[in-house]
Design a protein around this motif. Structure first.
Motif, short mmCIF file in Angstrom:
data_model
loop_
_atom_site.label_atom_id
_atom_site.label_comp_id
_atom_site.label_asym_id
_atom_site.label_seq_id
_atom_site.Cartn_x
_atom_site.Cartn_y
_atom_site.Cartn_z
N TYR A 53 8.58 -9.22 8.73
CA TYR A 53 9.28 -9.22 8.98
C TYR A 53 9.87 -9.38 10.71
O TYR A 53 10.42 -9.47 11.46
CB TYR A 53 10.51 -8.77 8.23
N ALA A 54 9.68 -7.64 11.28
CA ALA A 54 9.36 -6.80 11.82
C ALA A 54 8.45 -7.84 13.34
O ALA A 54 9.24 -8.27 13.99
CB ALA A 54 8.84 -5.28 11.97
N GLY A 55 7.35 -8.43 12.92
CA GLY A 55 6.68 -9.11 13.83
C GLY A 55 7.55 -10.05 14.12
O GLY A 55 7.21 -10.91 15.08
N ALA A 56 7.68 -11.26 13.43
CA ALA A 56 9.17 -12.65 13.48
C ALA A 56 9.65 -11.72 14.20
O ALA A 56 10.23 -12.58 15.29
CB ALA A 56 8.68 -12.70 11.97
N ALA A 57 10.61 -11.32 14.12
CA ALA A 57 11.39 -10.69 14.72
C ALA A 57 11.65 -10.37 16.47
O ALA A 57 11.79 -11.30 17.15
CB ALA A 57 12.43 -9.24 14.46
N TYR A 96 10.67 -12.58 21.96
CA TYR A 96 10.00 -12.98 22.96
C TYR A 96 9.84 -14.28 23.39
O TYR A 96 9.70 -14.49 24.60
CB TYR A 96 8.90 -12.40 22.71
N ALA A 97 9.83 -14.97 22.81
CA ALA A 97 9.95 -16.96 22.46
C ALA A 97 11.03 -16.95 23.28
O ALA A 97 11.11 -17.63 24.38
CB ALA A 97 9.80 -17.46 21.40
N LEU A 98 11.85 -16.77 22.65
CA LEU A 98 13.92 -16.85 23.57
C LEU A 98 13.49 -16.40 25.21
O LEU A 98 13.56 -17.09 25.86
CB LEU A 98 14.55 -16.11 22.83
N ILE A 103 4.08 -20.70 25.56
CA ILE A 103 4.00 -19.44 24.85
C ILE A 103 5.29 -19.18 24.18
O ILE A 103 5.32 -18.76 22.89
CB ILE A 103 4.07 -18.34 26.13
N ALA A 104 6.42 -20.00 24.04
CA ALA A 104 7.38 -20.08 23.39
C ALA A 104 6.80 -20.49 22.11
O ALA A 104 7.76 -20.38 20.93
CB ALA A 104 8.87 -20.37 24.22
N VAL A 105 6.76 -21.87 22.29
CA VAL A 105 6.58 -22.56 21.03
C VAL A 105 5.58 -21.74 20.59
O VAL A 105 5.39 -21.54 19.44
CB VAL A 105 5.21 -24.02 21.64
N VAL A 106 4.48 -21.35 21.12
CA VAL A 106 3.01 -20.48 20.45
C VAL A 106 4.57 -19.07 19.49
O VAL A 106 3.63 -19.09 18.25
CB VAL A 106 2.03 -20.40 20.93
N MET A 107 4.60 -18.83 20.29
CA MET A 107 5.60 -17.82 19.75
C MET A 107 6.31 -18.32 18.35
O MET A 107 5.99 -17.92 17.27
CB MET A 107 6.11 -16.77 20.56
N LEU A 108 7.37 -18.71 18.19
CA LEU A 108 8.01 -19.22 17.77
C LEU A 108 7.16 -19.88 16.19
O LEU A 108 7.51 -19.97 15.25
CB LEU A 108 8.67 -20.96 17.67
N ALA A 109 5.82 -20.76 16.41
CA ALA A 109 5.03 -21.10 15.50
C ALA A 109 4.25 -19.66 14.34
O ALA A 109 4.49 -20.01 13.30
CB ALA A 109 4.26 -21.92 15.76
N LEU A 110 3.76 -19.05 15.26
CA LEU A 110 3.62 -18.12 15.01
C LEU A 110 4.41 -16.88 13.86
O LEU A 110 4.38 -16.46 13.04
CB LEU A 110 2.53 -16.77 15.87
N ALA A 111 5.40 -16.66 14.28
CA ALA A 111 7.26 -16.48 13.58
C ALA A 111 6.74 -17.14 12.30
O ALA A 111 7.82 -16.61 11.28
CB ALA A 111 8.46 -16.09 14.23
N GLY A 112 7.23 -18.21 12.63
CA GLY A 112 7.31 -19.18 11.68
C GLY A 112 6.25 -18.52 10.75
O GLY A 112 6.37 -18.88 9.15
N LEU A 156 4.43 -16.39 10.00
CA LEU A 156 4.34 -15.16 8.73
C LEU A 156 5.51 -14.73 7.92
O LEU A 156 5.70 -14.80 7.15
CB LEU A 156 5.18 -13.88 9.97
N LEU A 157 7.04 -15.73 8.69
CA LEU A 157 8.14 -15.50 7.70
C LEU A 157 7.84 -16.78 6.30
O LEU A 157 8.33 -16.44 5.25
CB LEU A 157 9.33 -16.15 8.27
N ILE A 158 7.14 -17.58 5.87
CA ILE A 158 6.59 -17.98 5.77
C ILE A 158 4.96 -17.66 4.08
O ILE A 158 4.67 -18.95 3.15
CB ILE A 158 6.48 -19.68 5.92
N MET A 159 4.41 -16.87 5.25
CA MET A 159 3.16 -16.39 5.10
C MET A 159 3.22 -15.36 3.02
O MET A 159 4.01 -15.19 2.94
CB MET A 159 2.55 -16.00 5.36
#
Length: 206
Positions: free
Chosen positions: A79-83, A88-90, A192-201, A203-206
């Motif tokens: 969760y910390a990583g996703a946040a 960073y994506a924003l 970069i923004a898309v990649v970061m958001l995809a990675l965050a997503g 992490l949140l659903i794994m």
């Protein structure tokens, strides 16, 4: 242990390590951007390489079992990583909207060294995928080798990480002429923004 088995283990570690690290991810995207801007590149690639050396050492040393046995800790990191990745994506999305270009008199005048290193550490150590790749996966792979050979495997993987990050960080500067245009920076920051958001997503659903 003999020379041939040690060499085979080292080459296996090099190949396996590179297969894990050469992918579009938060860390590589950050290193690429810093390299193009020629901004604290030595510090960035050194932090990434040394972090990987530490994580690989932990994995081969048996920390993978501890990580798998502590799901609560991994949840906190997840969760910390996703946040962090969302934040960073924003920032990347905001840069993509505002635009920007690299010129000779502005290169290296962005983030301060301390902020750059802190961001690099966060991209690396707050990313659960880093633990899964280097500590769990590589550690599990190394467990199939005899004790002396597994450390040659670790050395090969560590060498792969160092070569990759230094090549990516210092090689990215050759893309600088392309990124003298605002459009190129907008495309890169959008990716970069898309990649970061995809990675965050993920992490949140794994």
């Amino acid at each position: 242990m003999n020379a041939s088995s040690a060499a085979l283990a080292a080459l296996s570690g090099l190949g396996f390590g590179l297969s894990l690290i050469i992918a579009i991810g938060a860390q590589n995207a950050f290193v690429l951007r810093q390299g193009i801007r020629r901004e604290h590149v030595l510090a960035v690639v050194s932090v990434c390489a040394l972090s990987d050396v530490a994580l690989i050492g932990m994995g081969v040393g048996g920390a993978g079992a501890l990580v798998q046995a502590a799901p609560t800790v991994m949840t906190v990191f997840r969760y910390a990583g996703a946040a962090f990745l969302i934040g960073y994506a924003l920032l990347a999305a905001r840069r993509a909207v505002s635009g920007g270009a690299l010129s000779g008199d502005t290169a290296g005048t962005g983030m301060a060294l301390g902020a750059t290193v802190a961001t690099c550490l966060a991209v690396t150590w707050l990313n659960p995928h880093a633990y899964l790749d280097t500590v769990v996966l590589l550690g599990s792979y190394a467990s199939h080798f005899a004790t002396p050979d597994r450390w040659f495997l670790a050395a090969g993987a560590m060498l792969g990480s160092m070569v990759w990050f230094f090549a990516l960080g210092f090689g990215a500067r050759y893309l600088a002429p392309l990124f003298a245009r605002k459009t190129a920076w907008r495309v890169l920051d959008s990716v970069i923004a898309v990649v970061m958001l995809a990675l965050a997503g993920a992490l949140l659903i794994m």
